[in-house]
Design a protein around this motif. Structure first.
Motif, PDB file in Angstrom:
ATOM      1  N   HIS A 163      -9.106  -2.216  -2.275  1.00 35.65           N
ATOM      2  CA  HIS A 163      -8.008  -3.167  -2.059  1.00 35.65           C
ATOM      3  C   HIS A 163      -8.614  -4.577  -1.995  1.00 35.65           C
ATOM      4  O   HIS A 163      -9.275  -4.932  -1.027  1.00 35.65           O
ATOM      5  CB  HIS A 163      -7.261  -2.853  -0.752  1.00 35.65           C
ATOM      6  CG  HIS A 163      -6.887  -1.403  -0.607  1.00 35.65           C
ATOM      7  ND1 HIS A 163      -5.759  -0.862  -1.200  1.00 35.65           N
ATOM      8  CD2 HIS A 163      -7.503  -0.384   0.050  1.00 35.65           C
ATOM      9  CE1 HIS A 163      -5.700   0.419  -0.900  1.00 35.65           C
ATOM     10  NE2 HIS A 163      -6.737   0.735  -0.141  1.00 35.65           N
TER      11      HIS A 163
ATOM     12  N   ARG B 295      -5.691  -3.046  -6.603  1.00 36.02           N
ATOM     13  CA  ARG B 295      -5.705  -1.867  -5.711  1.00 36.02           C
ATOM     14  C   ARG B 295      -6.034  -0.603  -6.506  1.00 36.02           C
ATOM     15  O   ARG B 295      -5.621  -0.444  -7.660  1.00 36.02           O
ATOM     16  CB  ARG B 295      -4.352  -1.656  -5.022  1.00 36.02           C
ATOM     17  CG  ARG B 295      -4.006  -2.667  -3.932  1.00 36.02           C
ATOM     18  CD  ARG B 295      -2.735  -2.238  -3.225  1.00 36.02           C
ATOM     19  NE  ARG B 295      -2.222  -3.205  -2.279  1.00 36.02           N
ATOM     20  CZ  ARG B 295      -2.491  -3.224  -0.975  1.00 36.02           C
ATOM     21  NH1 ARG B 295      -3.312  -2.322  -0.463  1.00 36.02           N
ATOM     22  NH2 ARG B 295      -1.947  -4.135  -0.187  1.00 36.02           N
TER      23      ARG B 295
ATOM     24  N   GLY C 136       0.821  -1.198   0.000  1.00 34.87           N
ATOM     25  CA  GLY C 136       0.000   0.000   0.000  1.00 34.87           C
ATOM     26  C   GLY C 136       0.860   1.255   0.000  1.00 34.87           C
ATOM     27  O   GLY C 136       2.088   1.220   0.051  1.00 34.87           O
TER      28      GLY C 136
END
Length: 510
Positions: free
Chosen positions: A101, A92, A49
């Protein structure tokens, strides 16, 4: 782990691009500013992320750097990879207003949110710091950072006990130190408050002591005035009463004589033989009566004076007694208050020197930190050899046996053994330093990523390598049979691979 395919929808300068990767060596070739580092960052962002910073820091963070100018709603992409014998599809969207996500296990059909801990489980608990400092080597990042040192120390402290790096003793020690700092702040504030209260109590005690001294002086003054009310050895009130009684008796005698003398004069005149005796008797009786009357009046005034003196004496005595009672009552009250303040002062002393709850917590935290330090040091001694041994082995292979052993102290300050002498890093060439740090990264990656072999991503890291060094590293990478992604703007990596008959896949960026 093997990255099979990635599709970048919108990330930095790259839009709608798909790359197919092979299990072995992949060479991502392109000119400068063609997007090689962007792909490197995209792979890391898909795994871990993108953390957005706040305030001024947000202007230069990764999110802002790679946020697309056009169509920011499609900020992200898809990554297909194999891990633990299962195939996964990771999707994502990093757009802040519509984040998405999704992790799909294509082997089992399980669909989960990639932000809810699922990725951590799939990646075997390998943290972003470990990834970023071992298998992922970016431009100008060939020297290990502080994160790597902390992760290695944590691994050394936990490997023997758990067989992996799931226990972060470094973080635990940091949390304990933060807790101890909080308790130390509380103890310091508590002591300052107690000292302030102690000073306040001492000031009140001094003020009360002065008041008690003043009351004692006033009591002495009252006692002196009371002594002045006594005449000689006798009580003044009793003496004044005796004088009043005496004056009263004299006055009564005078009144009696005043009444008797005229009667005697009359009787004398009644029995007088002639007029002269009669006259004398009457005159004598009247004269003596007048004298007694005058004496009686004088004695009356004296009696009234004595009575007034006694009244004044009694009034003074009563006032002095009232003052004494008031002073004694006030003195008793202040003495009790002084005793209470003395007790408070002793309690303040006791609170300063007796251990409080915070002191007990600090002692416990110190014991825990000492235990962690002993455990970490002991296991570092036991396991540190594994890291040095593997680093030395890799370095010996990529240097053709020129350097046989890497030596590291507890602070990870390194030197190398040539077989004939020990050489400090400061005396080595930049190219050799690059080889040593490469070997350390690869060895640390094997230790820290023990559950799953991660792809090794090298982003333009061979700039200081000559042809001989580069060839040795490429041979070692091929021998390890890992997935390798080499980003470069030079053709010599591909030329050497072809010359050494090492299979690879070429990916062009335009």
């Amino acid at each position: 782990m093997i990255i099979k395919r990635l599709t970048i929808k919108n990330f930095g300068k790259i839009h709608n691009k798909t790359l197919e990767l092979s299990p072995g060596i992949n060479v991502l070739y392109g000119e400068n500013e063609s997007g090689k580092t962007t792909i490197h960052t995209f792979i890391k962002s898909m795994f871990y992320g993108i953390t957005r910073q706040r305030g001024k820091a947000a202007k230069n963070d990764a999110y802002t750097t790679y946020e697309p100018w056009e169509n920011p709603g499609e900020y992200g992409g898809i990554l297909w990879f194999e891990c633990g014998g299962k195939n996964y599809r990771l999707t994502r969207n990093f757009y802040k207003n519509a984040p998405f996500h999704e992790l799909l296990c294509e082997s089992s059909g399980a669909l989960v949110n990639a932000e809810k801990g699922a990725m951590e489980a799939v990646l075997g608990g390998v943290s972003e710091a470990v990834y970023d400092n071992t298998v992922s080597v970016g431009q100008l990042k060939s020297v290990t950072g502080q994160d790597l040192v902390r992760e290695l120390q944590n691994y050394m402290a936990s490997y023997q006990g758990t067989g992996d790096s799931s226990i972060d003793l470094g973080r635990a020690a940091q949390m304990l130190k933060m807790s101890r700092k909080g308790f130390l702040t509380q103890v310091d504030k508590r002591k300052k408050d107690i000292l302030k209260e102690k000073e306040k109590v001492a000031a009140n005690m001094e003020y009360l002591r002065q008041e008690l001294n003043e009351l004692e002086e006033r009591l002495d003054s009252v006692a002196a005035k009371e002594r002045n009310l006594h005449i000689g050895e006798e009580n003044g009130g009793e003496l004044l009463e005796q004088r009043i009684q005496k004056a009263s008796r004299k006055r009564v005698y005078a009144w009696c004589l005043m009444a008797v003398f005229p009667v005697l004069g009359v009787l004398g005149a009644a029995f007088a033989p002639n007029g002269i005796v009669l006259t004398i008797s009457l005159a004598a009786g009247i004269l003596l009566g007048l004298i007694c009357l005058g004496k009686s009046l004088t004695l009356g005034r004296e009696l009234n004076k004595r009575i007034r003196m006694k009244e004044r004496w009694l009034s003074r005595q009563e006032k002095l007694q009232w003052n004494r009672d008031g002073i004694e009552a006030s003195s008793k009250e202040k003495e009790m208050a002084y005793c209470n303040l003395e007790e408070e002062y002793r309690e303040c002393d006791a609170q300063l020197y007796l251990p409080a709850a915070e002191d007990v917590e600090i002692q416990a935290l110190n014991m825990a930190l000492e235990t962690i330090e002993r455990l970490s040091g002991s296991i570092n001694h036991q396991v540190g050899g594994r890291l040095r041994e593997r680093t030395s082995q890799i370095l010996s292979e990529i240097t053709g046996g020129k350097y046989t052993e890497v030596l590291m102290d507890e602070n990870f300050k390194m030197s190398v053994d040539t077989g004939e002498r020990i050489v400090a890093l400061e005396r080595l060439s930049r190219g050799t330093l690059e080889q040593i740090y490469f070997a350390l990264r690869m060895a640390a990656g094997e230790l820290l990523c023990g559950r799953e072999s991660f792809p090794v991503i090298l982003d333009d890291v061979f700039g200081m390598y000559d042809e001989e060094r580069l060839c040795a590293v490429l041979k070692w990478l091929h021998k390890e049979q890992k997935q390798i992604i080499i980003s470069t703007c030079h053709k010599r990596e591909m030329e050497l691979l072809e010359r050494e008959n090492i299979p690879y896949q070429k990916l062009l960026l335009s």
